[in-house]
Structure formats: structure tokens, C-alpha cells
Design an enzyme around this catalytic site. Structure first.
Site, short mmCIF file in Angstrom:
data_model
loop_
_atom_site.label_atom_id
_atom_site.label_comp_id
_atom_site.label_asym_id
_atom_site.label_seq_id
_atom_site.Cartn_x
_atom_site.Cartn_y
_atom_site.Cartn_z
N ASP A 146 -0.37 -3.81 107.56
CA ASP A 146 0.41 -3.14 106.53
C ASP A 146 1.63 -2.49 107.16
O ASP A 146 1.54 -1.88 108.22
CB ASP A 146 -0.43 -2.10 105.78
CG ASP A 146 -0.96 -0.98 106.66
OD1 ASP A 146 -0.44 0.15 106.56
OD2 ASP A 146 -1.89 -1.22 107.44
N SER A 147 2.79 -2.68 106.52
CA SER A 147 4.04 -2.09 106.96
C SER A 147 4.38 -2.51 108.40
O SER A 147 4.52 -3.70 108.67
CB SER A 147 3.97 -0.56 106.83
OG SER A 147 5.22 0.03 107.01
N ALA A 148 4.47 -1.58 109.34
CA ALA A 148 4.72 -1.96 110.72
C ALA A 148 3.60 -2.84 111.26
O ALA A 148 3.83 -3.70 112.12
CB ALA A 148 4.87 -0.72 111.59
N TRP A 165 0.65 -6.67 103.98
CA TRP A 165 0.89 -5.68 102.93
C TRP A 165 2.19 -4.95 103.24
O TRP A 165 2.29 -4.24 104.25
CB TRP A 165 -0.27 -4.69 102.88
CG TRP A 165 -1.62 -5.32 102.67
CD1 TRP A 165 -2.37 -6.00 103.59
CD2 TRP A 165 -2.38 -5.35 101.46
NE1 TRP A 165 -3.54 -6.44 103.03
CE2 TRP A 165 -3.59 -6.05 101.72
CE3 TRP A 165 -2.17 -4.82 100.17
CZ2 TRP A 165 -4.57 -6.25 100.76
CZ3 TRP A 165 -3.14 -5.02 99.20
CH2 TRP A 165 -4.32 -5.73 99.50
N HIS A 217 5.84 1.69 98.66
CA HIS A 217 5.53 1.00 99.91
C HIS A 217 4.08 1.21 100.35
O HIS A 217 3.49 2.26 100.15
CB HIS A 217 6.48 1.54 101.00
CG HIS A 217 6.30 0.92 102.33
ND1 HIS A 217 6.60 -0.40 102.61
CD2 HIS A 217 5.84 1.45 103.52
CE1 HIS A 217 6.35 -0.66 103.88
NE2 HIS A 217 5.89 0.44 104.45
#
Length: 406
Positions: free
Chosen positions: A240-242, A269, A376
Site C-alpha cells: 500500500d502506498s510506498a 493499494w 489515499h
């Protein structure tokens, strides 16, 4: 070690903490009252809980970004007990007849004077997997091998951890979707390993700049395949994200180096796909007033995560052009199926969609799933922001995609 600012040292840290506390005591009660009227919420479609939780989360991230508050990492089991494990890096195997190459090659090659593979931690959900677990045995139609999700947590490479406090909700999403409605299969439907890859900030003097996290991702993947005997086809890269950025870097690495077999799929994600977007552009986007991620967090992360140069010729400002760092710059030529979730109001939505087009041009089998009106990183923040049902439906869609039931 990254340069610190006035607010990361005392007495600046204390002063800004007091300022933020006063700001929260004044602002949050007013917002709680104001958001009882739908027309005053940042988005009318949000519930009162979603609007207020977004404001609170944004305030926390803004504070962490200014004082550069990054969590300490340790290898003590803590409350996770036997679910927390330590994972040693791999060294080349040597004997009189043969010397196998290192699994850390190319862009992940160790630098004796800088970044090199290190011992990391990791948390298992719902329990530790061992060589005797079902995933390491021959499967039958009645009891197939479970999937093993190798999930890399988000946090812009400077925040969060692999522990229950940050990962339990997301792990439940994956485990619940994988088990489906079959109670007999639920106990062994899936495992999740969340590695504690090195973070990049002044709080981590051992160094977490690129490619430290990639080296740790390689270590954790090799741990599954080489030490635990998990069939690589049963492994799903997740992030997820980074962490989505890191999962894509690992997939690219596996495709380009061929040092380890390929996984069975990738589930992303809100992946961070372009680290080169200027701060001013992020602030100008409409989604900035709706998302939980302040552009200041992105600025801090890039400053401490990006290296000054890379061994493949990218230097200075061009470092963020490297596809291992910004996957939007070049698609990954792979047959591994990729599922990606985006939030309707997240600030990097357009960057993810640009990457989707680049990846499609590379010929990938890819599915995009959007959660409308969601900020986010629903994998980590979905429970707190009131999107539990929507996240569950997204996870189920990911499993159907991986199973070929689109």
C-alpha cells in the site's frame, strides 16, 4: 543522515508539539460541529465520521511531516510474540565446485561504504508459516496450498511499521477475502508476511535510503522461497502506498535479474508511482483538500529516501526518473497479473492512472479497482476513515482477479 530542521530538534520540537496540540483543541471540536451539516463537509458524499476522521488524520500527518517523527524499529517480538520473526540477509553460497551468485544484483548490489543488506523483522498473520505448513507441501484438490501475501506497508518510506497497530486491518482484508465462505478452507487459505523494511529518516542513522528497502524486499521474498520452501507461484506481492512502490520495484527486479522465480500475482493499494511530481503541483491539485496525505509528507520522504546518485547513470535530480523509484517512467514487461486499487479523492490518483497506461503498453494483465470518494491508502486507513465495507469488497475483487474469475 538527512539534514534536520528547526522543528526536528529541541526546543523546536517541543514548541511545535505544543502549537499542534493547541490547534487540535481549537480546530477539531469546531469541525466536529460544522460537519454535522453535510454541505460544510469537504465532500457531501462523506459521512460525518469520514469527514472528521479525514481532518484528524491529515492533522496528524502534517505534524509528523514537520517534526519528522519516524517510528523506532526494533527486532523485539513485542505483543506480536511468535508471529514476529527476524530474517537474515542472504550471502552467496560457496563450496569447492560452485559459487552461486548473490541474490542482490544490479541496482540492489551492496555498497560496502553505504547501503547493504541487513537483518530485518517481520510479522506473520494469522500465524507463522514454517516449512511444515500446508503452503510447503504438495496440494490436493480438496486442500490446495494457501496463498502467501508478502505485504509491504505504506508510509512514504518514513512512517509506520509491520506491527499489528498498523497492519492488522489490512491483513484481515486479505485473509478474509482469501478464505471466502468455505469454513473448511478458512484456516489455511492464506498467510500474510509483512516485512519491517528499513525506513529513511534522521531517526534511523543506519541508513534507509534507496536501495535499502529494495534489498529488504528481496531478503523477505527469498526467505519465503528459499528458506521456507514456498512455491513462488503461491506468493502474491502486495503493498500500500510506498509499499506498492516497493512491490513494483521488487517485481521489476525479479523480471530483470532472474535471480529468483516470479510470484503468482501482485496486489497494489494506492501505489506511489511517481516520486518526481513537484511539490507545487501536488498543492495545486483539487484532491489536496480532500486527501489525508499533505504534500509536505511527500517532500520530506523524497528528501530522505532518494539517493544522491545511482549506479546505472541516474544522478542528482534525475534519480527520481529511474523506473525502480518512479515506476511510471517505464512499464514492467511481465506476465504476472497486477491488481491495483485507487481512491476517488486521493492526491496521487492521476499519477497512478498514468502508470496504469504505461503498464498496459508493456502488455501486462492488469485490473483497476476504484473506491469512489475514498482518500489515499484504504488498506491502512480504511477502517479509521469509515470505508470498511468498501475495502472488503475491493479485497474480494482482488482475489477473484487472481483466481481468474474476473
Amino acid at each position: 543522515m538527512a539534514d534536520t530542521t528547526l522543528w526536528t530538534r529541541q526546543p523546536g520540537f517541543f514548541l511545535y508539539t505544543v502549537y499542534t496540540a493547541i490547534k487540535a483543541l481549537v480546530k477539531l471540536p469546531l469541525l466536529m460541529l460544522l460537519y454535522t451539516i453535510p454541505r460544510f463537509r469537504p465532500l457531501r458524499e462523506w459521512t460525518h465520521q469520514q469527514a472528521f476522521a479525514r481532518a484528524l488524520t491529515r492533522l496528524i500527518f502534517e505534524y509528523a511531516s514537520v517534526v519528522e517523527f519516524s517510528p523506532a524499529q526494533c527486532h523485539e517480538p513485542g505483543k506480536e510474540k511468535d508471529r514476529f520473526v527476524t530474517i537474515e540477509p542472504f550471502a552467496p553460497s560457496q563450496n569447492d565446485q560452485e559459487q552461486k551468485p548473490s541474490i542482490y544484483a544490479g541496482i540492489a548490489k551492496p555498497d560496502p561504504d553505504a547501503v547493504k543488506p541487513a537483518t530485518i523483522g517481520g510479522t506473520w498473520f494469522p500465524s507463522p508459516l514454517s516449512p511444515d505448513s500446508p503452503s510447503s507441501r504438495a496440494h490436493t484438490p480438496r486442500r490446495p496450498r494457501p496463498r502467501v501475501f508478502l505485504h509491504f506497508h505504506g508510509g512514504a518510506y518514513v512512517l509506520f511499521d509491520c506491527r499489528d497497530r498498523d497492519m492488522s486491518f489490512g491483513a484481515r482484508l486479505l485473509l478474509g477475502a482469501a478464505s471466502g465462505s468455505d469454513p473448511e478452507a478458512a484456516a489455511a487459505a492464506a498467510y500474510v508476511l509483512c516485512p519491517q523494511y528499513r525506513l529513511a529518516s534522521h531517526a534511523h542513522p543506519s541508513g534507509g535510503r534507496f536501495p535499502a528497502a529494495l534489498q529488504d524486499a528481496i531478503t523477505s521474498y527469498a526467505h519465503l522461497v528459499l528458506r521456507l520452501g514456498v512455491d513462488a507461484r503461491d506468493v502474491v506481492l502486495s503493498g500500500d502506498s510506498a509499499g506498492g512502490n516497493l512491490a513494483l520495484a521488487l517485481l521489476r527486479y525479479l523480471e530483470e535479474t532472474k535471480v529468483l522465480p516470479l510470484p503468482g500475482g501482485a496486489v497494489l493499494w494506492s501505489p506511489w508511482t511517481d516520486l518526481g511530481v513537484p511539490l507545487a503541483e501536488l498543492r495545486a491539485r483539487r484532491e489536496d483538500r480532500l486527501d489525508i496525505v499533505p504534500p509536505l509528507l511527500v517532500e520530506w520522504a523524497c528528501r530522505v529516501f532518494l539517493p544522491e546518485k545511482l549506479g546505472d547513470g541516474y544522478e542528482g535530480a534525475k534519480v527520481c526518473e529511474n523506473p525502480y523509484i518512479s515506476p511510471v517512467k517505464r512499464g514492467i514487461e511481465t506476465e504476472v497479473p497486477i491488481w491495483v486499487q485507487i481512491g476517488g479523492t486521493e492526491i496521487i490518483k492521476e499519477d497512478i492512472l498514468r502508470w496504469v497506461e504505461v503498464q498496459k503498453q508493456a502488455g501486462a494483465r492488469l485490473r483497476v479497482y476504484e473506491i469512489p470518494n475514498a482518500p489515499h491508502d484504504m488498506f491502512m486507513a480504511g477502517e479509521g476513515l469509515g470505508f470498511v465495507k468498501e475495502c472488503g469488497q475491493a479485497a474480494e475483487d482482488a482475489i477473484r482477479f487472481l483466481d481468474g474469475r474476473e
